[in-house]
Design a protein around this motif. Structure first.
Motif, PDB file in Angstrom:
ATOM      1  N   THR A  27       0.833  -1.203   0.000  1.00  0.00           N
ATOM      2  CA  THR A  27       0.000   0.000   0.000  1.00  0.00           C
ATOM      3  C   THR A  27       0.866   1.251   0.000  1.00  0.00           C
ATOM      4  O   THR A  27       0.657   2.189  -0.787  1.00  0.00           O
ATOM      5  CB  THR A  27      -0.930   0.013   1.227  1.00  0.00           C
ATOM      6  OG1 THR A  27      -1.720  -1.178   1.235  1.00  0.00           O
ATOM      7  CG2 THR A  27      -1.844   1.231   1.204  1.00  0.00           C
ATOM      8  N   LEU A  28       1.843   1.269   0.898  1.00  0.00           N
ATOM      9  CA  LEU A  28       2.726   2.440   1.000  1.00  0.00           C
ATOM     10  C   LEU A  28       3.589   2.579  -0.239  1.00  0.00           C
ATOM     11  O   LEU A  28       3.808   3.697  -0.730  1.00  0.00           O
ATOM     12  CB  LEU A  28       3.602   2.316   2.254  1.00  0.00           C
ATOM     13  CG  LEU A  28       4.541   3.486   2.533  1.00  0.00           C
ATOM     14  CD1 LEU A  28       3.764   4.787   2.671  1.00  0.00           C
ATOM     15  CD2 LEU A  28       5.360   3.213   3.799  1.00  0.00           C
ATOM     16  N   ARG A  29       4.078   1.476  -0.753  1.00  0.00           N
ATOM     17  CA  ARG A  29       4.914   1.524  -1.957  1.00  0.00           C
ATOM     18  C   ARG A  29       4.132   2.115  -3.133  1.00  0.00           C
ATOM     19  O   ARG A  29       4.637   2.970  -3.867  1.00  0.00           O
ATOM     20  CB  ARG A  29       5.411   0.122  -2.306  1.00  0.00           C
ATOM     21  CG  ARG A  29       6.337   0.069  -3.513  1.00  0.00           C
ATOM     22  CD  ARG A  29       6.824  -1.355  -3.759  1.00  0.00           C
ATOM     23  NE  ARG A  29       7.795  -1.404  -4.843  1.00  0.00           N
ATOM     24  CZ  ARG A  29       7.475  -1.467  -6.137  1.00  0.00           C
ATOM     25  NH1 ARG A  29       6.197  -1.518  -6.486  1.00  0.00           N
ATOM     26  NH2 ARG A  29       8.419  -1.491  -7.059  1.00  0.00           N
ATOM     27  N   GLY A  30       2.893   1.636  -3.316  1.00  0.00           N
ATOM     28  CA  GLY A  30       2.070   2.159  -4.401  1.00  0.00           C
ATOM     29  C   GLY A  30       1.790   3.643  -4.250  1.00  0.00           C
ATOM     30  O   GLY A  30       1.767   4.388  -5.236  1.00  0.00           O
ATOM     31  N   LEU A  31       1.595   4.085  -3.009  1.00  0.00           N
ATOM     32  CA  LEU A  31       1.336   5.502  -2.751  1.00  0.00           C
ATOM     33  C   LEU A  31       2.545   6.351  -3.112  1.00  0.00           C
ATOM     34  O   LEU A  31       2.415   7.379  -3.792  1.00  0.00           O
ATOM     35  CB  LEU A  31       0.965   5.689  -1.280  1.00  0.00           C
ATOM     36  CG  LEU A  31       0.825   7.135  -0.796  1.00  0.00           C
ATOM     37  CD1 LEU A  31      -0.305   7.845  -1.528  1.00  0.00           C
ATOM     38  CD2 LEU A  31       0.583   7.164   0.710  1.00  0.00           C
ATOM     39  N   LEU A  32       3.719   5.923  -2.679  1.00  0.00           N
ATOM     40  CA  LEU A  32       4.926   6.721  -2.903  1.00  0.00           C
ATOM     41  C   LEU A  32       5.347   6.752  -4.371  1.00  0.00           C
ATOM     42  O   LEU A  32       6.018   7.687  -4.807  1.00  0.00           O
ATOM     43  CB  LEU A  32       6.066   6.198  -2.045  1.00  0.00           C
ATOM     44  CG  LEU A  32       5.847   6.282  -0.527  1.00  0.00           C
ATOM     45  CD1 LEU A  32       7.053   5.726   0.218  1.00  0.00           C
ATOM     46  CD2 LEU A  32       5.574   7.729  -0.095  1.00  0.00           C
ATOM     47  N   LEU A  33       4.967   5.721  -5.122  1.00  0.00           N
ATOM     48  CA  LEU A  33       5.322   5.674  -6.543  1.00  0.00           C
ATOM     49  C   LEU A  33       4.237   6.247  -7.450  1.00  0.00           C
ATOM     50  O   LEU A  33       4.427   6.303  -8.664  1.00  0.00           O
ATOM     51  CB  LEU A  33       5.611   4.224  -6.958  1.00  0.00           C
ATOM     52  CG  LEU A  33       6.855   3.569  -6.335  1.00  0.00           C
ATOM     53  CD1 LEU A  33       6.973   2.119  -6.801  1.00  0.00           C
ATOM     54  CD2 LEU A  33       8.116   4.354  -6.707  1.00  0.00           C
ATOM     55  N   ALA A  34       3.111   6.657  -6.882  1.00  0.00           N
ATOM     56  CA  ALA A  34       1.988   7.147  -7.691  1.00  0.00           C
ATOM     57  C   ALA A  34       2.332   8.482  -8.349  1.00  0.00           C
ATOM     58  O   ALA A  34       2.738   9.430  -7.662  1.00  0.00           O
ATOM     59  CB  ALA A  34       0.742   7.297  -6.831  1.00  0.00           C
ATOM     60  N   PRO A  35       2.212   8.593  -9.670  1.00  0.00           N
ATOM     61  CA  PRO A  35       2.471   9.866 -10.351  1.00  0.00           C
ATOM     62  C   PRO A  35       1.580  11.001  -9.830  1.00  0.00           C
ATOM     63  O   PRO A  35       1.967  12.173  -9.905  1.00  0.00           O
ATOM     64  CB  PRO A  35       2.158   9.549 -11.817  1.00  0.00           C
ATOM     65  CG  PRO A  35       2.350   8.071 -11.939  1.00  0.00           C
ATOM     66  CD  PRO A  35       1.886   7.516 -10.632  1.00  0.00           C
ATOM     67  N   ARG A  36       0.412  10.640  -9.293  1.00  0.00           N
ATOM     68  CA  ARG A  36      -0.531  11.658  -8.811  1.00  0.00           C
ATOM     69  C   ARG A  36       0.113  12.573  -7.775  1.00  0.00           C
ATOM     70  O   ARG A  36      -0.092  13.792  -7.808  1.00  0.00           O
ATOM     71  CB  ARG A  36      -1.761  10.975  -8.223  1.00  0.00           C
ATOM     72  CG  ARG A  36      -2.602  11.850  -7.323  1.00  0.00           C
ATOM     73  CD  ARG A  36      -3.791  11.108  -6.777  1.00  0.00           C
ATOM     74  NE  ARG A  36      -4.893  11.156  -7.720  1.00  0.00           N
ATOM     75  CZ  ARG A  36      -5.737  12.172  -7.812  1.00  0.00           C
ATOM     76  NH1 ARG A  36      -5.593  13.235  -7.036  1.00  0.00           N
ATOM     77  NH2 ARG A  36      -6.726  12.149  -8.682  1.00  0.00           N
ATOM     78  N   ILE A  37       0.874  12.009  -6.824  1.00  0.00           N
ATOM     79  CA  ILE A  37       1.434  12.843  -5.759  1.00  0.00           C
ATOM     80  C   ILE A  37       2.565  13.724  -6.279  1.00  0.00           C
ATOM     81  O   ILE A  37       2.968  14.679  -5.625  1.00  0.00           O
ATOM     82  CB  ILE A  37       1.923  11.998  -4.563  1.00  0.00           C
ATOM     83  CG1 ILE A  37       3.125  11.144  -4.952  1.00  0.00           C
ATOM     84  CG2 ILE A  37       0.806  11.140  -4.015  1.00  0.00           C
ATOM     85  CD1 ILE A  37       3.768  10.453  -3.756  1.00  0.00           C
ATOM     86  N   ALA A  38       3.063  13.402  -7.481  1.00  0.00           N
ATOM     87  CA  ALA A  38       4.081  14.256  -8.115  1.00  0.00           C
ATOM     88  C   ALA A  38       3.439  15.285  -9.041  1.00  0.00           C
ATOM     89  O   ALA A  38       4.151  16.036  -9.717  1.00  0.00           O
ATOM     90  CB  ALA A  38       5.071  13.398  -8.901  1.00  0.00           C
ATOM     91  N   GLY A  39       2.098  15.299  -9.069  1.00  0.00           N
ATOM     92  CA  GLY A  39       1.396  16.268  -9.918  1.00  0.00           C
ATOM     93  C   GLY A  39       1.398  15.891 -11.379  1.00  0.00           C
ATOM     94  O   GLY A  39       1.344  16.768 -12.245  1.00  0.00           O
ATOM     95  N   LEU A  40       1.457  14.589 -11.673  1.00  0.00           N
ATOM     96  CA  LEU A  40       1.457  14.119 -13.055  1.00  0.00           C
ATOM     97  C   LEU A  40       0.183  13.355 -13.341  1.00  0.00           C
ATOM     98  O   LEU A  40      -0.389  12.718 -12.457  1.00  0.00           O
ATOM     99  CB  LEU A  40       2.678  13.231 -13.328  1.00  0.00           C
ATOM    100  CG  LEU A  40       4.043  13.882 -13.092  1.00  0.00           C
ATOM    101  CD1 LEU A  40       5.151  12.879 -13.322  1.00  0.00           C
ATOM    102  CD2 LEU A  40       4.217  15.110 -13.980  1.00  0.00           C
TER     103      LEU A  40
END
Length: 285
Positions: free
Chosen positions: A249-262
């Motif tokens: 869960t945490l890995r998917g969150l940290l790698l999600a382009p969404r949190i980088a504004g993409l």
């Protein structure tokens, strides 16, 4: 009830349904060969309010029709917010009804309209085959269709083909709209709230953004994802669901382009004409 009914026909053919968690097992119906017993089938693809008003109206009209015909309603099979067009979706109540029809536990089906019952030709053909093997009654509020006659089956096939095309056209239009929104960096709607964002899916939630930033810093410092998850769970930090923090869960969150504004579309980064990632309309965390 699927388990008892399947024993009357071919149990192996229904094992995948018996194992499906969405299928509720019920006691078998009692046979009444001297009376016509029908199942009322109701369905809508998307009950946005979740109040069941549309299927409730369908049930009321179907019960009235059954009463006019002198048929007894054995039960109501309701697939609320379940698509009949998507082939990867099992309709539990539809499947229950098909098994009961084949086993002779019901004598027929009453639906509001044919497209409530079937939007895929394969589903219609299943029903036609059952009526071939065991003649019964079939009626819709919007007009009678005799699945026992050649003319009625031809009409039903044409109607389902048009319903299928209508669903296909709608799906194509919606997909094109979603792609356009993605290319513009806009939110496409639907889906669960992403951690770090408010219910509007675009406004950053400050408290959760700090948790994401903390996790990123701890990972960069060499701490394992498992250790961070244990820490978050011990501190009572909640995820967007009821499940505790887990490594994936945490890995998917940290790698999600969404949190980088993409912006992503169908799981892939959306690229502009110059090959650069499209920036989303929301702020990066």
């Amino acid at each position: 009830m699927l388990r008892q009914a399947a024993a009357l026909v071919d149990a192996d053919r229904y094992q995948h349904l018996l194992d499906h968690p969405a299928v509720e097992l019920r006691k078998p119906l009692t046979r009444y060969p001297s009376r016509v017993r029908v199942a009322v089938y109701t369905r809508v693809s998307d009950d946005q309010e979740g109040r069941g008003l549309a299927v409730g109206r369908q049930e009321q009209d179907c019960r009235a029709l059954a009463g006019l015909r002198g048929w007894d309603v054995a039960y109501v099979a309701c697939d609320n917010s379940v698509s009949a067009y998507k082939t990867n979706i099992i309709r539990p109540e539809f499947e229950r009804m098909m098994v009961d029809l084949e086993a002779g536990l019901i004598n027929g089906i009453v639906a509001y309209d044919l497209d409530r019952l079937a939007r895929q030709p394969v589903d219609l053909e299943r029903a036609i085959k059952l009526y071939d093997n065991r003649p019964g009654v079939f009626a819709t509020v919007q007009g009678d269709i005799d699945l026992g006659s050649a003319d009625g089956r031809t009409l039903a096939r044409v109607m389902v083909a048009f319903a299928n095309k209508s669903s296909m056209d709608m799906s194509r239009r919606q997909s094109r709209k979603q792609r356009q929104l993605a290319e513009q960096g806009m939110y496409g709607g639907g889906g669960k709230r992403a951690y770090g964002f408010d219910d509007d899916r675009v406004t950053v939630r400050p408290a959760e953004a700090k948790i994401i930033q903390e996790a990123e810093n701890r990972v960069l410092a060499g701490e394992s994802l498992t250790s961070i998850c244990r820490s978050f769970n011990a501190r009572g930090i909640a995820t967007t669901s009821t499940v505790p923090w887990r490594r994936n869960t945490l890995r998917g969150l940290l790698l999600a382009p969404r949190i980088a504004g993409l912006r992503i579309y169908h799981g892939a980064l959306v690229l502009s004409d110059d090959g650069q990632p499209v920036k989303a309309r929301w702020k990066p965390i």
